[in-house]
Scaffold this motif. Structure first.
Motif, PDB file in Angstrom:
ATOM      1  N   GLY A 272       0.774  -1.233   0.000  1.00 27.18           N
ATOM      2  CA  GLY A 272       0.000   0.000   0.000  1.00 27.18           C
ATOM      3  C   GLY A 272       0.808   1.288   0.000  1.00 27.18           C
ATOM      4  N   PHE A 273       2.127   1.201  -0.024  1.00 26.28           N
ATOM      5  CA  PHE A 273       2.942   2.418  -0.076  1.00 26.28           C
ATOM      6  C   PHE A 273       2.868   3.029  -1.466  1.00 26.28           C
ATOM      7  CE2 PHE A 273       4.792   0.167   3.512  1.00 26.28           C
ATOM      8  CZ  PHE A 273       5.105   1.182   4.403  1.00 26.28           C
ATOM      9  N   SER A 274       2.891   4.351  -1.530  1.00 25.28           N
ATOM     10  CA  SER A 274       2.917   5.037  -2.819  1.00 25.28           C
ATOM     11  C   SER A 274       4.214   4.675  -3.540  1.00 25.28           C
ATOM     12  CB  SER A 274       2.852   6.555  -2.614  1.00 25.28           C
ATOM     13  OG  SER A 274       4.081   7.015  -2.054  1.00 25.28           O
ATOM     14  N   PRO A 275       4.273   4.875  -4.858  1.00 22.26           N
ATOM     15  CA  PRO A 275       5.509   4.539  -5.580  1.00 22.26           C
ATOM     16  C   PRO A 275       6.756   5.210  -4.992  1.00 22.26           C
ATOM     17  CG  PRO A 275       3.752   4.940  -7.142  1.00 22.26           C
ATOM     18  CD  PRO A 275       3.208   5.303  -5.781  1.00 22.26           C
ATOM     19  N   ALA A 276       6.668   6.483  -4.666  1.00 16.99           N
ATOM     20  CA  ALA A 276       7.838   7.197  -4.139  1.00 16.99           C
ATOM     21  C   ALA A 276       8.227   6.664  -2.759  1.00 16.99           C
ATOM     22  CB  ALA A 276       7.562   8.696  -4.074  1.00 16.99           C
TER      23      ALA A 276
END
Length: 192
Positions: A134-138
């Protein structure tokens, strides 16, 4: 005497590299160790550089590609695959010696290229796992960089102060679990 395969030469070269660095990958000593002649070497390779490339490819397969393939072969969730990865890399297999030796020879063009490729493959995989969580790409990429930096720091400790690291068993597992807990400390909530 049976004819040695290209893979046997590459494996012997990787073993030599792991124990003595790139300088240890020399045809005559390897031939002696393998109980064969330089002619056997030249049957499979055009020169030492080609042998080094084969050894580096074997290292990549053993230390990265096969580990990723094994982790992806099941249906474990991303958090469990990360835990398995950390438990494995923080309980070094024999190929950790190759990582240490290659880092010491990182200024050699063949080694630099192999290290860059493997680093990107490893970071890409770890980033993908953080994305699944669930972490954003960055943020996933930053977490992957932090995780990989931790691994490289451990390699340095193995070289300079190995007694600081837990050796095996429950202490080693707890060490890996603590690293993973820190990396997942603010994991995004799963969406239904």
């Amino acid at each position: 005497m049976s004819r040695l395969s290209r893979e046997q030469w590459a494996s012997a070269a990787l073993d030599a590299l792991s124990s003595g660095g790139l300088a240890a990958v020399a045809v005559e000593p390897l031939a002696t160790r393998l109980g064969t002649t330089k002619g056997s070497f030249y049957w499979h390779f055009g020169g030492r550089e080609e042998l080094v490339q084969a050894a580096l490819q074997l290292w990549r397969q053993a230390s990265t590609t096969s580990i990723i393939e094994r982790l992806e072969s099941g249906d474990a969730p991303a958090s469990e695959r990360l835990r398995q990865l950390f438990t494995q890399v923080f309980a070094p297999p024999a190929r950790t010696d190759a990582d240490l030796a290659l880092l010491a020879d990182a200024d050699h063009p063949l080694v630099a290229s192999a290290l860059a490729d493997v680093t990107e493959q490893r970071l890409g995989y770890i980033t993908a796992l953080f994305r699944e969580l669930g972490f954003s790409p960055a943020r996933a990429r930053r977490r992957a960089l932090l995780a990989y930096s931790t691994y490289l720091g451990q390699l340095q400790l193995l070289r300079t102060a190995p007694d600081l690291l837990p050796k095996h068993g429950p202490a080693r597992t707890a060490y890996a679990d603590d690293i993973l807990a820190a990396l997942l400390s603010d994991q995004p909530a799963k969406r239904a």
